[in-house]
Motif scaffolding. Sequence first.
Motif, PDB file in Angstrom:
ATOM      1  N   VAL A 117      52.579 -16.354  88.211  1.00 17.32           N
ATOM      2  CA  VAL A 117      52.901 -15.784  86.889  1.00 17.32           C
ATOM      3  C   VAL A 117      54.385 -15.412  86.819  1.00 17.32           C
ATOM      4  CG1 VAL A 117      52.468 -13.775  85.421  1.00 17.32           C
ATOM      5  CG2 VAL A 117      50.557 -15.030  86.354  1.00 17.32           C
ATOM      6  N   SER A 177      57.065 -17.048  84.159  1.00 19.19           N
ATOM      7  CA  SER A 177      57.843 -16.161  83.286  1.00 19.19           C
ATOM      8  C   SER A 177      59.342 -16.474  83.382  1.00 19.19           C
ATOM      9  CB  SER A 177      57.555 -14.719  83.696  1.00 19.19           C
ATOM     10  OG  SER A 177      58.438 -13.845  83.094  1.00 19.19           O
ATOM     11  N   ARG A 181      66.538 -13.354  74.517  1.00 20.62           N
ATOM     12  CA  ARG A 181      66.105 -12.103  75.156  1.00 20.62           C
ATOM     13  C   ARG A 181      65.286 -11.247  74.196  1.00 20.62           C
ATOM     14  NH1 ARG A 181      70.250  -9.784  79.510  1.00 20.62           N
ATOM     15  NH2 ARG A 181      70.425 -11.663  80.743  1.00 20.62           N
ATOM     16  N   PHE A 211      61.831 -12.725  74.043  1.00 21.61           N
ATOM     17  CA  PHE A 211      61.011 -12.462  75.234  1.00 21.61           C
ATOM     18  C   PHE A 211      60.571 -11.000  75.306  1.00 21.61           C
ATOM     19  CE2 PHE A 211      62.024 -16.635  76.639  1.00 21.61           C
ATOM     20  CZ  PHE A 211      61.120 -16.942  77.646  1.00 21.61           C
ATOM     21  N   PHE A 261      56.630  -9.879  75.069  1.00 24.53           N
ATOM     22  CA  PHE A 261      55.951  -9.145  76.142  1.00 24.53           C
ATOM     23  C   PHE A 261      55.395  -7.819  75.622  1.00 24.53           C
ATOM     24  CE2 PHE A 261      58.414 -11.596  79.477  1.00 24.53           C
ATOM     25  CZ  PHE A 261      57.288 -12.167  80.030  1.00 24.53           C
ATOM     26  N   LEU A 289      48.486  -9.244  84.474  1.00 22.25           N
ATOM     27  CA  LEU A 289      49.362 -10.396  84.712  1.00 22.25           C
ATOM     28  C   LEU A 289      50.542 -10.423  83.739  1.00 22.25           C
ATOM     29  CD1 LEU A 289      46.808 -13.233  85.540  1.00 22.25           C
ATOM     30  CD2 LEU A 289      48.361 -12.068  87.096  1.00 22.25           C
ATOM     31  N   VAL A 312      53.028  -8.111  85.159  1.00 23.03           N
ATOM     32  CA  VAL A 312      53.687  -8.792  86.286  1.00 23.03           C
ATOM     33  C   VAL A 312      54.764  -9.749  85.758  1.00 23.03           C
ATOM     34  CG1 VAL A 312      53.335 -10.451  88.180  1.00 23.03           C
ATOM     35  CG2 VAL A 312      51.708  -8.613  87.841  1.00 23.03           C
ATOM     36  N   ALA A 313      54.399 -10.522  84.728  1.00 24.20           N
ATOM     37  CA  ALA A 313      55.356 -11.473  84.134  1.00 24.20           C
ATOM     38  C   ALA A 313      56.559 -10.734  83.552  1.00 24.20           C
ATOM     39  CB  ALA A 313      54.661 -12.294  83.053  1.00 24.20           C
ATOM     40  N   ALA A 314      56.306  -9.605  82.881  1.00 22.24           N
ATOM     41  CA  ALA A 314      57.395  -8.824  82.288  1.00 22.24           C
ATOM     42  C   ALA A 314      58.305  -8.249  83.375  1.00 22.24           C
ATOM     43  CB  ALA A 314      56.815  -7.692  81.433  1.00 22.24           C
ATOM     44  N   SER A 368      58.820  -9.527  86.367  1.00 22.55           N
ATOM     45  CA  SER A 368      59.593 -10.641  86.941  1.00 22.55           C
ATOM     46  C   SER A 368      60.735 -11.041  86.012  1.00 22.55           C
ATOM     47  CB  SER A 368      58.697 -11.851  87.165  1.00 22.55           C
ATOM     48  OG  SER A 368      57.593 -11.490  87.898  1.00 22.55           O
ATOM     49  N   TYR A 369      60.410 -11.094  84.718  1.00 23.85           N
ATOM     50  CA  TYR A 369      61.439 -11.450  83.716  1.00 23.85           C
ATOM     51  C   TYR A 369      62.578 -10.421  83.743  1.00 23.85           C
ATOM     52  CZ  TYR A 369      63.680 -11.639  79.195  1.00 23.85           C
ATOM     53  OH  TYR A 369      64.621 -11.670  78.220  1.00 23.85           O
ATOM     54  N   ALA A 394      64.714 -11.024  86.747  1.00 22.30           N
ATOM     55  CA  ALA A 394      65.551 -12.231  86.603  1.00 22.30           C
ATOM     56  C   ALA A 394      66.746 -11.966  85.686  1.00 22.30           C
ATOM     57  CB  ALA A 394      64.708 -13.375  86.055  1.00 22.30           C
ATOM     58  N   THR A 395      66.502 -11.252  84.574  1.00 21.89           N
ATOM     59  CA  THR A 395      67.620 -10.962  83.656  1.00 21.89           C
ATOM     60  C   THR A 395      68.610  -9.987  84.292  1.00 21.89           C
ATOM     61  OG1 THR A 395      66.212  -9.324  82.589  1.00 21.89           O
ATOM     62  CG2 THR A 395      66.461 -11.416  81.456  1.00 21.89           C
ATOM     63  N   ARG A 432      47.418  -4.239  88.502  1.00 22.85           N
ATOM     64  CA  ARG A 432      46.784  -5.346  89.222  1.00 22.85           C
ATOM     65  C   ARG A 432      45.776  -4.832  90.239  1.00 22.85           C
ATOM     66  NH1 ARG A 432      45.382  -9.692  87.870  1.00 22.85           N
ATOM     67  NH2 ARG A 432      45.574 -10.724  89.874  1.00 22.85           N
TER      68      ARG A 432
END
Lengths: 168, 128
Positions: free
Chosen positions: A106, A110, B46, B49, B53, B69, B72-74, B76-77, B80-81, B123
């Motif tokens: 996931v 993303s 941005r 996204f 989210f 999940l 989790v994706a938020a 990770s995003y 990354a940013t 999670r």
Amino acid sequence: MNDKLSKEEIEALAASAGAVSLNSIAYNLHIRTPLARGCFYGLNLCALAFLFVSGTGIMEGWLSQVNAPPEQGVTDLKIRTLLVFLLFLCMNLALAFDRFFIESLVSAISIYLYAITTRFSQFYEYLTLEDAWPFAVFVLLRLIPLTLLVVLIREELRRTAPDRDSLS
Amino acid sequence: MTRSERFVFALLAAYTCGLLGLHVLYYAGVFTAVEGDPSVWIHLTRTFFVTSFFLLICIQIARGQPFGLLVVAAASYSGATFIEDFLVIESSFFLPEHPLAGSLYALRPLFMLMLVYWAVLRRSIESA
């Protein structure tokens, strides 16, 4: 791990295949569907191809064919390579130890979606008809890992669904 | 959601609303300016996204469906940013002279930490 196979099943597997490590990629691939296995191999191939190609000048050469400034507000290729490498490592370790596999997938989707969107927004206003074919290949190359990730997440959700349902 | 989760969600939602408010101020400036900002596309991405989210998590909470999940994706995003801002783009926030931007910039590591904490907590609750 024991919640996926019964004790008898693990014993049967150990008897037929000798000493089986529950923390191995081979074992954790074995308990997944052929489609999930195929997607995992495909994703690893894509990541390895990216890591190999980003070390050469092929991608910059390809980008120069498309009429867009590569430096405006888009992540540097080195950072992308670092992120792909980290996600590649996470995904393989997570599968080997069967911990946080779906979370790493996931996370990968993303970050990958964000990377695709920023890269495409870079091209959007500069595209001309002459850029159609290099851009189409560019899109296709990015859609392959995206599709593999989506299928892998769907398979993993399906695989773990009975566990969740039985607990609720 | 547990009590601690509700508290974390309230703090994260307040931060997100502040960030989106800053985005709105930025777009108001860009649309009235004579020359367009070349990095407007990355800001738009941005905004899209962050809004997606936030809305998806709120919808899943309201429906009583699992959303671990998505968190989790938020997270990770967000990571990354942060890497992108730290290593590539010098100015990570719009309107750096705005008082809201300063406080949001200072609170960003705390925001990321809370998001990761919430992702782990959610999670573990959903998979337990």
